[in-house]
Design a protein around this motif. Structure first.
Motif, PDB file in Angstrom:
ATOM      1  N   ILE A 191      13.023  -6.170  12.142  1.00 47.76           N
ATOM      2  CA  ILE A 191      12.621  -6.189  10.738  1.00 47.76           C
ATOM      3  C   ILE A 191      13.821  -5.725   9.923  1.00 47.76           C
ATOM      4  CG2 ILE A 191      11.072  -5.276   8.976  1.00 47.76           C
ATOM      5  CD1 ILE A 191       9.097  -4.578  11.209  1.00 47.76           C
ATOM      6  N   SER A 192      14.135  -6.474   8.870  1.00 50.06           N
ATOM      7  CA  SER A 192      15.183  -6.037   7.953  1.00 50.06           C
ATOM      8  C   SER A 192      14.755  -6.415   6.545  1.00 50.06           C
ATOM      9  CB  SER A 192      16.528  -6.674   8.304  1.00 50.06           C
ATOM     10  OG  SER A 192      16.445  -8.081   8.203  1.00 50.06           O
ATOM     11  N   GLY A 193      15.298  -5.697   5.575  1.00 49.74           N
ATOM     12  CA  GLY A 193      14.927  -6.033   4.222  1.00 49.74           C
ATOM     13  C   GLY A 193      15.610  -5.179   3.195  1.00 49.74           C
ATOM     14  N   THR A 194      15.299  -5.509   1.959  1.00 53.11           N
ATOM     15  CA  THR A 194      15.880  -4.797   0.824  1.00 53.11           C
ATOM     16  C   THR A 194      14.790  -4.409  -0.154  1.00 53.11           C
ATOM     17  OG1 THR A 194      16.242  -6.837  -0.424  1.00 53.11           O
ATOM     18  CG2 THR A 194      18.044  -6.100   0.998  1.00 53.11           C
ATOM     19  N   ILE A 195      15.082  -3.346  -0.888  1.00 51.90           N
ATOM     20  CA  ILE A 195      14.243  -2.943  -2.007  1.00 51.90           C
ATOM     21  C   ILE A 195      15.145  -2.878  -3.229  1.00 51.90           C
ATOM     22  CG2 ILE A 195      12.796  -1.145  -3.016  1.00 51.90           C
ATOM     23  CD1 ILE A 195      12.078  -0.231  -0.202  1.00 51.90           C
TER      24      ILE A 195
ATOM     25  N   LYS B  87       0.844  -1.202   0.000  1.00 53.93           N
ATOM     26  CA  LYS B  87       0.000   0.000   0.000  1.00 53.93           C
ATOM     27  C   LYS B  87       0.878   1.251   0.000  1.00 53.93           C
ATOM     28  CE  LYS B  87      -3.608   2.430   2.571  1.00 53.93           C
ATOM     29  NZ  LYS B  87      -4.571   2.667   1.511  1.00 53.93           N
ATOM     30  N   ASN B  88       1.957   1.213   0.768  1.00 53.81           N
ATOM     31  CA  ASN B  88       2.846   2.367   0.835  1.00 53.81           C
ATOM     32  C   ASN B  88       3.679   2.541  -0.426  1.00 53.81           C
ATOM     33  OD1 ASN B  88       2.407   3.909   3.266  1.00 53.81           O
ATOM     34  ND2 ASN B  88       2.813   1.986   4.306  1.00 53.81           N
TER      35      ASN B  88
ATOM     36  N   TYR C  71       3.950  -1.764   9.779  1.00 50.75           N
ATOM     37  CA  TYR C  71       5.400  -1.855   9.922  1.00 50.75           C
ATOM     38  C   TYR C  71       5.834  -1.334  11.292  1.00 50.75           C
ATOM     39  CZ  TYR C  71      10.322  -1.642   8.622  1.00 50.75           C
ATOM     40  OH  TYR C  71      11.677  -1.839   8.572  1.00 50.75           O
ATOM     41  N   ASN C  72       5.377  -0.141  11.654  1.00 47.19           N
ATOM     42  CA  ASN C  72       5.778   0.463  12.927  1.00 47.19           C
ATOM     43  C   ASN C  72       5.219  -0.277  14.138  1.00 47.19           C
ATOM     44  OD1 ASN C  72       7.524   2.815  12.514  1.00 47.19           O
ATOM     45  ND2 ASN C  72       5.872   3.425  11.154  1.00 47.19           N
ATOM     46  N   THR C  73       4.049  -0.858  14.001  1.00 45.68           N
ATOM     47  CA  THR C  73       3.478  -1.647  15.097  1.00 45.68           C
ATOM     48  C   THR C  73       4.331  -2.890  15.338  1.00 45.68           C
ATOM     49  OG1 THR C  73       1.257  -0.854  14.551  1.00 45.68           O
ATOM     50  CG2 THR C  73       1.412  -2.859  15.890  1.00 45.68           C
ATOM     51  N   ILE C  74       4.704  -3.556  14.281  1.00 47.50           N
ATOM     52  CA  ILE C  74       5.479  -4.789  14.402  1.00 47.50           C
ATOM     53  C   ILE C  74       6.895  -4.523  14.903  1.00 47.50           C
ATOM     54  CG2 ILE C  74       6.495  -6.690  13.081  1.00 47.50           C
ATOM     55  CD1 ILE C  74       3.956  -6.618  11.338  1.00 47.50           C
TER      56      ILE C  74
ATOM     57  N   LYS D 221      12.392   3.267   0.957  1.00 47.66           N
ATOM     58  CA  LYS D 221      12.568   2.392   2.118  1.00 47.66           C
ATOM     59  C   LYS D 221      12.436   3.192   3.409  1.00 47.66           C
ATOM     60  CE  LYS D 221      15.732  -1.285   3.672  1.00 47.66           C
ATOM     61  NZ  LYS D 221      15.829  -1.107   5.084  1.00 47.66           N
ATOM     62  N   LYS D 222      13.057   4.348   3.445  1.00 51.93           N
ATOM     63  CA  LYS D 222      12.976   5.212   4.627  1.00 51.93           C
ATOM     64  C   LYS D 222      11.523   5.623   4.903  1.00 51.93           C
ATOM     65  CE  LYS D 222      14.685   9.632   6.348  1.00 51.93           C
ATOM     66  NZ  LYS D 222      15.520  10.808   6.069  1.00 51.93           N
ATOM     67  N   ASN D 223      10.790   5.984   3.858  1.00 48.41           N
ATOM     68  CA  ASN D 223       9.394   6.390   4.021  1.00 48.41           C
ATOM     69  C   ASN D 223       8.508   5.235   4.484  1.00 48.41           C
ATOM     70  OD1 ASN D 223       9.723   9.101   3.388  1.00 48.41           O
ATOM     71  ND2 ASN D 223       9.374   8.775   1.208  1.00 48.41           N
ATOM     72  N   ILE D 224       8.709   4.055   3.901  1.00 44.08           N
ATOM     73  CA  ILE D 224       7.926   2.885   4.314  1.00 44.08           C
ATOM     74  C   ILE D 224       8.182   2.585   5.788  1.00 44.08           C
ATOM     75  CG2 ILE D 224       7.718   0.372   4.056  1.00 44.08           C
ATOM     76  CD1 ILE D 224       8.118   0.820   1.016  1.00 44.08           C
TER      77      ILE D 224
END
Length: 135
Positions: free
Chosen positions: A125-129, A53-54, A116-119, A106-109
């Motif tokens: 949490i880590s990841g790549t775009i 969604k973001n 995301y912020n709740t979890i 990525k920064k905005n998401i």
């Protein structure tokens, strides 16, 4: 903002989440463990929905075009107490747009994603775009 959903199940049957005009079946019995999503998978699905969604939301704000976004999410379930830990995602955005700044996206998401912020309050949490060009 407030949100509301409904869910229902019958004894020894699977369950359904009722959201707006959608019904989402999910497994609560062993007989559908291989065919219906379980609560942990729905949880990760909510995380994925938030991210996608973001992507759409920020494509407008950041003025970039994309044709498709795909997301792989993996997590580890710890036993005592039972909980999710160490969520890892790989987001791929299909775009030829040079205005797409994946670091800023990525920064905005990570800053504005509700789920995301709740979890992230309870697990890592880590990841790549990455981007792939449209064919």
């Amino acid at each position: 903002m407030n949100y509301q959903i409904k869910a229902s199940s019958l004894s020894n049957e699977d369950a359904v989440i009722h959201i707006k005009e959608s019904n989402i079946d999910f497994g609560t019995t062993s007989k559908t463990a291989d065919t219906l999503p379980n609560p942990a998978e729905l949880f990760l699905g909510s995380f994925a929905a938030c991210m996608l969604k973001n992507v759409d939301r920020f494509s407008t704000m950041m003025k970039f075009n994309y044709s498709k976004a795909t997301l792989d999410v993996n997590a580890t379930r710890l036993e005592n107490p039972p909980r999710m830990d160490n969520i890892i995602y790989n987001l791929t955005i299909y775009s030829n747009d040079k205005k797409l700044n994946t670091d800023l996206l990525k920064k905005n998401i990570e800053k504005y994603g509700t789920i995301y912020n709740t979890i992230k309050l309870s697990c890592a949490i880590s990841g790549t775009i990455k981007t792939l060009e449209n064919v």
